[in-house]
Write an enzyme that holds these catalytic residues in place. Structure first.
Site, PDB file in Angstrom:
ATOM      1  N   GLN A 109      27.408  -4.245 -31.530  1.00  0.00           N
ATOM      2  CA  GLN A 109      26.542  -3.066 -31.482  1.00  0.00           C
ATOM      3  C   GLN A 109      27.107  -1.980 -30.577  1.00  0.00           C
ATOM      4  O   GLN A 109      26.671  -0.826 -30.655  1.00  0.00           O
ATOM      5  CB  GLN A 109      25.143  -3.454 -31.009  1.00  0.00           C
ATOM      6  CG  GLN A 109      25.058  -3.859 -29.548  1.00  0.00           C
ATOM      7  CD  GLN A 109      23.689  -4.343 -29.144  1.00  0.00           C
ATOM      8  OE1 GLN A 109      23.288  -5.450 -29.486  1.00  0.00           O
ATOM      9  NE2 GLN A 109      22.951  -3.504 -28.414  1.00  0.00           N
TER      10      GLN A 109
ATOM     11  N   CYS B   7      20.245  -3.675 -31.096  1.00  0.00           N
ATOM     12  CA  CYS B   7      20.229  -5.127 -31.301  1.00  0.00           C
ATOM     13  C   CYS B   7      19.204  -5.539 -32.346  1.00  0.00           C
ATOM     14  O   CYS B   7      19.418  -6.485 -33.111  1.00  0.00           O
ATOM     15  CB  CYS B   7      19.950  -5.837 -29.980  1.00  0.00           C
ATOM     16  SG  CYS B   7      18.360  -5.403 -29.231  1.00  0.00           S
TER      17      CYS B   7
ATOM     18  N   HIS C 164      15.970  -8.175 -25.943  1.00  0.00           N
ATOM     19  CA  HIS C 164      17.175  -8.220 -26.761  1.00  0.00           C
ATOM     20  C   HIS C 164      16.909  -9.002 -28.042  1.00  0.00           C
ATOM     21  O   HIS C 164      16.362 -10.108 -27.999  1.00  0.00           O
ATOM     22  CB  HIS C 164      18.312  -8.885 -25.968  1.00  0.00           C
ATOM     23  CG  HIS C 164      19.659  -8.790 -26.607  1.00  0.00           C
ATOM     24  ND1 HIS C 164      20.177  -7.610 -27.098  1.00  0.00           N
ATOM     25  CD2 HIS C 164      20.613  -9.742 -26.834  1.00  0.00           C
ATOM     26  CE1 HIS C 164      21.392  -7.835 -27.598  1.00  0.00           C
ATOM     27  NE2 HIS C 164      21.673  -9.120 -27.457  1.00  0.00           N
TER      28      HIS C 164
ATOM     29  N   ASN D 119      24.974 -13.453 -31.268  1.00  0.00           N
ATOM     30  CA  ASN D 119      24.745 -12.201 -30.553  1.00  0.00           C
ATOM     31  C   ASN D 119      25.446 -11.062 -31.274  1.00  0.00           C
ATOM     32  O   ASN D 119      26.162 -11.268 -32.263  1.00  0.00           O
ATOM     33  CB  ASN D 119      25.244 -12.333 -29.111  1.00  0.00           C
ATOM     34  CG  ASN D 119      24.569 -11.373 -28.154  1.00  0.00           C
ATOM     35  OD1 ASN D 119      23.856 -10.463 -28.574  1.00  0.00           O
ATOM     36  ND2 ASN D 119      24.785 -11.556 -26.868  1.00  0.00           N
TER      37      ASN D 119
END
Length: 351
Positions: free
Chosen positions: A151, A157, A293, A313
């Protein structure tokens, strides 16, 4: 001492020295530094220069470089201090080592839980009656997870979490793994979500349903910043969903039932300093449950007596375990490690 005994002693000493060197090299490769690097300013400068070269870091002025060196030194001291205390995971020098923790949080998170979203009730949960769970699941091995994305310094996110879950259910339903566009969500899903300034995954699922799906990543590529919405040709949208569901809050059993069937969008608190430098192992460090997140849960398993959830992630493949983190489960807390059980959801797609 006989010649034979002396030879054996020399061989043993050489083997021990070689083993020590291999161990130190292995530790360096994992964490990116040697504890000896902190013992002199010259070694610190050399380490910083090699780290800059490895990550392609270029600073605009000597003053900025000096400032970043001081931040780097402080971060390294934190990493080394924590590595001496923690057991089940470790920290390492990664590309974020020249960012203060406040800078890092500002640049690389982006979940907005304060948005006026009334979440669905547990009755919406579709995996309630699942009984026999496998001991482990890894959707990467099943071909339902695209390569790790990045990102960058955009707080998007939520878009990456949403897209990972949609990519997963699309592959399960159709057999095709297709990388989809986060940028389309950032540019076009603006009724409640806020692009690089944060958003929620459930809103994004609603947008995808209401707007006929998502484009491929290659047709609507990521910019690492907010752009102007370009819906392009409607027929070029390749992936749709039929709905989405919320996992009952603070219920790890329900989360695992859902995760055994597909990748999930989940939210965590990732603002702890150890998260910035996580490099491997089963994370069981300090974190709260103030969600900030969005990530994707793509499996679960166990290692050396520790149960964990595999989390994808969106900080690039250089962070963590090639872009992933294993987060401890069965913590005894309803909300789970870093709040991972609090706000999980998943898209539905008709086969």
């Amino acid at each position: 001492m006989t010649v034979s005994s002396l030879s054996k002693l020399l061989i043993f000493s050489f083997s021990l020295s070689l083993l020590t060197s291999l161990v130190l090299a292995h530790e360096f490769s994992i964490v990116g530094y040697s504890p000896d690097d902190l013992k002199s300013i010259d070694r610190l400068v050399d380490l910083f220069e090699s780290w800059m070269a490895k990550h392609g870091k270029i600073y605009k002025s000597f003053e900025e470089k000096l400032h970043r060196f001081e931040v780097f030194k402080d971060n390294l001291e934190h990493i080394d201090d924590r590595n001496k205390k923690i057991v089940n995971y470790w920290l390492g020098l990664n590309e974020f080592a020249d960012l203060s923790h406040e800078e890092f949080k500002k640049m690389h998170l982006g979940l907005k839980v304060e948005l006026p979203k009334s979440r669905g009730s547990p009755e919406e949960f579709t995996y309630r009656d699942v009984v026999d769970l496998p001991n482990s699941v890894d959707w990467r091995k099943k071909g339902a997870v695209t390569p790790v994305k990045n990102q960058g310094s955009c707080g998007s996110c939520w878009a990456f979490s949403t897209v990972a879950a949609v990519e997963g259910i699309n592959q399960i339903a159709t057999g095709n793994l297709t990388s989809l566009s986060e940028q389309e969500l950032i540019d076009c899903d603006t009724s409640f979500n806020h692009g690089c300034n944060g958003g929620l995954m459930d809103y994004a699922f609603e947008f995808i349903m209401a707007n006929g799906g998502l484009h491929k990543e290659e047709d609507y590529p990521y910019l690492m910043e907010e752009g102007t919405c370009d819906e392009r040709k409607e027929e070029s949208k390749v992936v749709t969903i039929s709905g989405y569901h919320d996992v009952p809050e603070n219920n790890e059993g329900s989360l695992l039932k859902a995760l055994a069937n597909q990748p999930l969008s989940v939210a965590i608190e990732a603002s702890g300093r150890d998260f910035q430098f996580y490099s491997g192992g089963v994370f069981d460090g300090h974190c709260g449950s103030e969600l900030d997140h969005g990530v994707a849960a793509v499996g679960y398993g166990s290692s050396k007596g520790l149960n964990y959830i595999i989390v994808k992630n969106s900080w690039g493949p250089k962070w963590g375990e090639k872009g992933y983190i294993r987060m401890k489960r069965n913590t005894g807390k309803p909300e789970g490690m870093c709040g991972i059980n609090k706000m999980a959801s998943y898209p539905a797609k008709n086969k």
